[in-house]
Structure formats: structure tokens, C-alpha cells
Design an enzyme around this catalytic site. Structure first.
Site, PDB file in Angstrom:
ATOM      1  N   ARG A 262       0.616  -1.191  -0.081  1.00 31.81           N
ATOM      2  CA  ARG A 262      -0.028  -0.134   0.186  1.00 31.81           C
ATOM      3  C   ARG A 262       0.836   1.348  -0.224  1.00 31.81           C
ATOM      4  O   ARG A 262       1.896   1.303   0.503  1.00 31.81           O
ATOM      5  CB  ARG A 262      -0.762   0.078   1.231  1.00 31.81           C
ATOM      6  CG  ARG A 262      -1.789  -1.344   1.037  1.00 31.81           C
ATOM      7  CD  ARG A 262      -3.067  -1.163   2.187  1.00 31.81           C
ATOM      8  NE  ARG A 262      -3.743  -2.356   2.152  1.00 31.81           N
ATOM      9  CZ  ARG A 262      -4.626  -2.599   3.089  1.00 31.81           C
ATOM     10  NH1 ARG A 262      -4.823  -1.841   4.209  1.00 31.81           N
ATOM     11  NH2 ARG A 262      -5.501  -3.714   3.017  1.00 31.81           N
ATOM     12  N   ARG A 277       2.087   1.009  10.341  1.00 29.51           N
ATOM     13  CA  ARG A 277       1.549   1.354   8.927  1.00 29.51           C
ATOM     14  C   ARG A 277       2.647   1.333   7.942  1.00 29.51           C
ATOM     15  O   ARG A 277       3.561   2.282   7.889  1.00 29.51           O
ATOM     16  CB  ARG A 277       0.956   2.793   9.118  1.00 29.51           C
ATOM     17  CG  ARG A 277       0.220   3.146   7.782  1.00 29.51           C
ATOM     18  CD  ARG A 277      -0.361   4.424   7.918  1.00 29.51           C
ATOM     19  NE  ARG A 277      -1.380   4.465   8.995  1.00 29.51           N
ATOM     20  CZ  ARG A 277      -2.638   4.400   9.196  1.00 29.51           C
ATOM     21  NH1 ARG A 277      -3.226   4.019   7.936  1.00 29.51           N
ATOM     22  NH2 ARG A 277      -3.140   4.487  10.283  1.00 29.51           N
ATOM     23  N   GLU A 349      -6.849  -0.960  14.966  1.00 26.09           N
ATOM     24  CA  GLU A 349      -7.228  -2.098  14.233  1.00 26.09           C
ATOM     25  C   GLU A 349      -6.542  -3.230  13.713  1.00 26.09           C
ATOM     26  O   GLU A 349      -5.137  -3.005  13.482  1.00 26.09           O
ATOM     27  CB  GLU A 349      -7.733  -1.219  13.023  1.00 26.09           C
ATOM     28  CG  GLU A 349      -8.396  -2.349  11.910  1.00 26.09           C
ATOM     29  CD  GLU A 349      -8.271  -1.849  10.597  1.00 26.09           C
ATOM     30  OE1 GLU A 349      -8.261  -2.583   9.606  1.00 26.09           O
ATOM     31  OE2 GLU A 349      -8.129  -0.498  10.328  1.00 26.09           O
ATOM     32  N   SER A 352     -10.418  -6.026   9.663  1.00 25.89           N
ATOM     33  CA  SER A 352     -11.861  -5.310   9.096  1.00 25.89           C
ATOM     34  C   SER A 352     -12.808  -6.562   8.466  1.00 25.89           C
ATOM     35  O   SER A 352     -12.149  -7.503   7.602  1.00 25.89           O
ATOM     36  CB  SER A 352     -11.744  -4.320   8.345  1.00 25.89           C
ATOM     37  OG  SER A 352     -11.371  -3.014   8.717  1.00 25.89           O
ATOM     38  N   ARG A 391       0.680  -6.675  12.349  1.00 22.23           N
ATOM     39  CA  ARG A 391      -0.089  -6.032  13.473  1.00 22.23           C
ATOM     40  C   ARG A 391      -0.246  -7.107  14.803  1.00 22.23           C
ATOM     41  O   ARG A 391      -0.259  -6.686  15.803  1.00 22.23           O
ATOM     42  CB  ARG A 391      -1.409  -5.450  13.411  1.00 22.23           C
ATOM     43  CG  ARG A 391      -1.010  -4.091  12.376  1.00 22.23           C
ATOM     44  CD  ARG A 391      -2.175  -3.278  12.364  1.00 22.23           C
ATOM     45  NE  ARG A 391      -2.010  -2.014  11.755  1.00 22.23           N
ATOM     46  CZ  ARG A 391      -2.717  -0.930  11.488  1.00 22.23           C
ATOM     47  NH1 ARG A 391      -3.959  -0.738  12.436  1.00 22.23           N
ATOM     48  NH2 ARG A 391      -2.386   0.018  10.962  1.00 22.23           N
TER      49      ARG A 391
END
Length: 428
Positions: A262, A277, A349, A352, A391
Site C-alpha cells: 500500500r 503502517r 485495528e 476489518s 499487527r
């Protein structure tokens, strides 16, 4: 992608759903584009129908030996043929204009999605707290990893720039162990089929799951029409593109452990320290393809499968129902699982889980044939993280840290670590 027929049947409901997403009413604009498309289709069809009728009249005139009339009719056919390409082009352009506008509009939220402008409108759904005592505060993962000499951001920066990391030794093995543990759990206990998909995909696949065109700047283009996948959702969901499935085949459940890429174009200045991130990370993805009447049930099932990972690792977490202003573009409804991070003293988070209805299926032309009715319908698609491996590594390090800087390995992971039960801290 939206169904223009449904918008035409109930434009006020469509505008209401967009308003819940913070958008202005769009039904009038879309219906005007559809009217233009219909007009172009009608003009092209009328041209062809007139030519067909003239062909019969020419035959009749020739049969009657009325050559003057036949010549006049043939001249009209020639004129209509000359107009044909322009009419066809206008028809194609009108269809493209409508499709492009529809493709830029986010999915309609389900009625039970809470209203809100941003993450502050999210609502807690449930939470899990392990039976053993858990840390409220502690050192951050990068402090632990760098002190142990097993997490190197400087070397990664020399190789690739910011938002990359080099893991070494026992930490590299722990990341591998987490991915293998998750895959085994989802395939052996949750009934998902493991897939090893390509991590380079074409425009059509990225459009199908709605990464393109809206989120082009968040993706890494690889050249020659290829994109690095931002998540295995893209290849897994597109496995059913342009297919008609039998209802008996549903649900299909796929899982994959892949690198993800990403650009994080909209995340400047956010989480620049550590692994939270990054441009490249590993993730276990869950994808389901279902009949429409089973998608809500499948959503809850997928959430439970993702939760099972954190429960097995005995990590504290909470589940949040995302509000209308915080949902993803393609989602009808999303649950976020947020794991406790003692180093930050907050929940972050880690998964999702979203139900997309037929939004992606329309973009992919993915359909199924119901047993009890004629014709075909679009499938429903769902996707979720099962879970983000990087994570999860952070959460294990921070929640299982010891005062001496070592990290205890959760019992569920020890078989994947060759029986090792602790990652040693810094050498004294």
C-alpha cells in the site's frame, strides 16, 4: 457498482442512503445519464429497424419491377448506414458516462449501520478480555525489537526508504509462525480453502474489488498494466469474476497468506514510527462468496473466525461496528476488530470484516443460478482480515513483554517455534 434500475424504481431511497454517507443527492443526475443512454440505444435500434424494414421494401419493389422506388429506398439505406457508426459511438459513450459515474459512488450502507461522520461515530459491538492478567501499559514494539537487535528500521530505510522493516532471527520466525498458525486455524477448523494467488493483478481485477479507479493513488503500479495487490481480497474475490455459479456451490470460502502493498498516500505523518503502517506487510485474508439471503449470517461467521485468532493468542480486543462515515468504499457494513496495544495504551485495528452485497459482483459480473427460480442473480461478496500478521506480531510483543525486555511466546504459537517459549531480550 449500483443497479440503475433500482435507483429508477426508488430514487429517494438511494439519495437517503448517500446522505447517510455524507453525499449530496445524485439520483437526478444518474437518471439523466440513463435517459441519455436510453435515448442513444433507441436511436441506434431505430436506425437498424428502419434499415431492416427498407430491405423488405426494396425486395418488394424489385419484385414489382419498380426500379425507381428500389433505387430511392437503397439511397435511404445507404444514408442510414452512414449514420450507424456515429449512433453506435453515441450509444457506447452514453453507457460509459453512466458506468463511470456509477463506479465512483460508494456502496449503500445497511439500515443497521450507525450514523456518524468519522471514527468517533463507531459503536462497540463486543469485547474479549483474556482470563490471565493483561498489561495496561508497556514499551512499544519497536523499543523491544530494536533493543533485542531483531528489528532493524535503519537497514530497511537504506534498502527501500521509510515504512519498511527488516526482521531477524526469532522475530522473523515469530512472524512466520503467526501466519502459519492463522492459515491452519482457518483451513482446519473454519472450513476455508487455502489459495496461493498471484500478487500481481491487472486493472480489471482491481476495478472488480473497487480499488480502481477511485483509490489509484493508494496503490503500487508495477508496470505493463500490473498492480501489486493491496490485499489478497483482490485475487481471491476475482476468482469468481465473469462466472455463473450453481447455488449448490455456495458459499465459497477462500483464505490466503500474502504480502500486501500500500502506498499509504493519505497517511502522511501517521504512525511513522514502527511497524503499524507500512508499505509492505503480510496478511491472512478471508473471502466469502454467498447467495444474497445468506450474506448477513456469513458476515457474523467471518467475524467469529477472525476473533478466534486473537482468542487463541489470548489477546484483549474489542469489536467496533463502523459508522457510515468510517466505512470503506465498497462496504455495506463493517466490523473492525481492535487489539489492545500496551505500548500505545490504546486499541488499534487488526482486522476489518465487511459485507459488500452485490456491489463488487456487479463490477466483476459474478453471478449464480438459484435452484428455485429461473435466470441468474449476482452473488454477494464478503472479505476480512484473518488477521494482519504484522499487527499481530506487534500485539504479541507488547502484550507478552517481560520486564527484562524478553517476550513470552503464546502457547498456541510454541509448536510453530520449535518449542521455543521465549524471545530473549537485549544481551546485558
Amino acid at each position: 457498482m449500483h443497479d440503475i434500475r433500482a435507483i429508477r424504481e426508488n430514487p429517494s431511497a438511494f439519495d437517503h442512503d448517500l446522505q447517510r454517507r455524507g453525499l449530496e443527492p445524485l439520483s437526478a443526475e444518474l437518471l439523466a445519464l440513463d435517459d441519455a443512454r436510453r435515448g442513444a440505444v433507441s436511436a441506434a435500434q431505430g436506425n437498424q429497424e428502419r434499415r431492416n424494414a427498407l430491405a423488405k421494401e426494396i425486395g418488394a419493389a424489385k419484385k414489382a419491377r419498380d426500379e425507381a422506388r428500389a433505387q430511392g429506398l437503397m439511397a435511404e439505406v445507404a444514408r442510414l448506414k452512414e449514420e450507424g457508426p456515429a449512433l453506435d459511438a453515441a450509444q457506447g459513450e452514453a453507457a460509459r458516462a453512466l458506468d463511470e459515474r456509477l463506479a465512483a459512488i460508494p456502496n449503500r450502507p445497511k439500515a443497521d449501520v450507525p450514523q456518524g461522520a468519522d471514527e468517533h461515530g463507531n459503536v462497540e459491538y463486543r469485547r474479549f478480555e483474556p482470563t490471565h492478567p493483561w498489561l495496561e501499559t508497556g514499551r512499544q514494539h519497536f523499543e523491544l525489537g530494536e533493543a533485542a537487535g531483531l528489528m532493524d528500521f535503519e537497514a530497511a530505510a537504506r534498502l527501500s526508504g521509510s515504512r519498511f522493516v527488516v526482521l531477524k532471527g526469532q522475530l522473523a520466525r515469530l512472524e512466520r509462525a503467526l501466519g502459519q498458525f492463522m492459515l491452519n486455524l482457518h483451513t482446519e477448523e473454519h472450513g476455508y480453502t487455502e489459495v496461493a494467488p498471484p500478487i500481481l493483478v491487472r486493472d480489471e481485477a482491481m476495478f472488480g474489488t473497487a480499488q480502481l479507479p477511485k483509490f489509484r493513488e493508494d496503490q503500487f503500479a508495477a508496470g505493463d498494466g500490473y498492480w501489486l495487490i493491496p490485499t489478497a481480497e483482490v485475487p481471491l474475490t476475482n476468482l469468481v469474476r465473469e462466472k455463473i455459479l450453481a447455488e449448490e456451490e455456495l458459499p465459497l470460502r477462500f483464505t490466503a497468506l500474502t504480502p500486501c502493498f500500500r502506498a499509504e498516500a493519505g497517511a502522511a505523518g501517521r504512525d511513522t514510527r514502527g511497524m503499524l503502517r507500512q508499505h509492505q506487510f503480510n496478511k491472512v485474508e478471508l473471502v466469502s462468496i454467498t447467495a444474497p439471503d445468506r450474506s448477513a449470517e456469513e458476515h457474523e461467521r467471518m467475524l467469529a473466525c477472525a476473533e478466534a485468532v486473537l482468542k487463541a493468542l489470548e489477546l484483549p480486543f474489542r469489536v467496533m461496528t463502523l459508522c457510515t462515515g468510517d466505512m470503506g468504499f465498497a462496504s455495506q457494513k463493517t466490523y473492525d476488530i481492535e487489539v489492545w496495544m500496551p505500548g500505545q495504551e490504546t486499541y488499534r485495528e487488526i482486522s476489518s470484516c465487511s459485507v459488500c452485497g452485490d456491489f463488487q459482483a456487479r463490477r466483476m459480473n459474478a453471478r449464480y443460478r438459484p435452484k428455485e427460480s429461473k435466470g441468474v442473480q449476482f452473488v454477494h461478496t464478503l472479505n476480512g482480515s484473518g488477521v494482519a500478521v504484522g499487527r499481530a506480531l506487534i500485539a504479541v510483543m507488547e502484550n507478552y513483554q517481560n520486564p527484562d525486555g524478553s517476550v513470552t511466546i503464546p502457547s498456541a504459537l510454541q509448536p510453530y517455534m520449535g518449542g521455543l517459549n521465549r524471545i530473549e531480550g537485549p544481551k546485558s
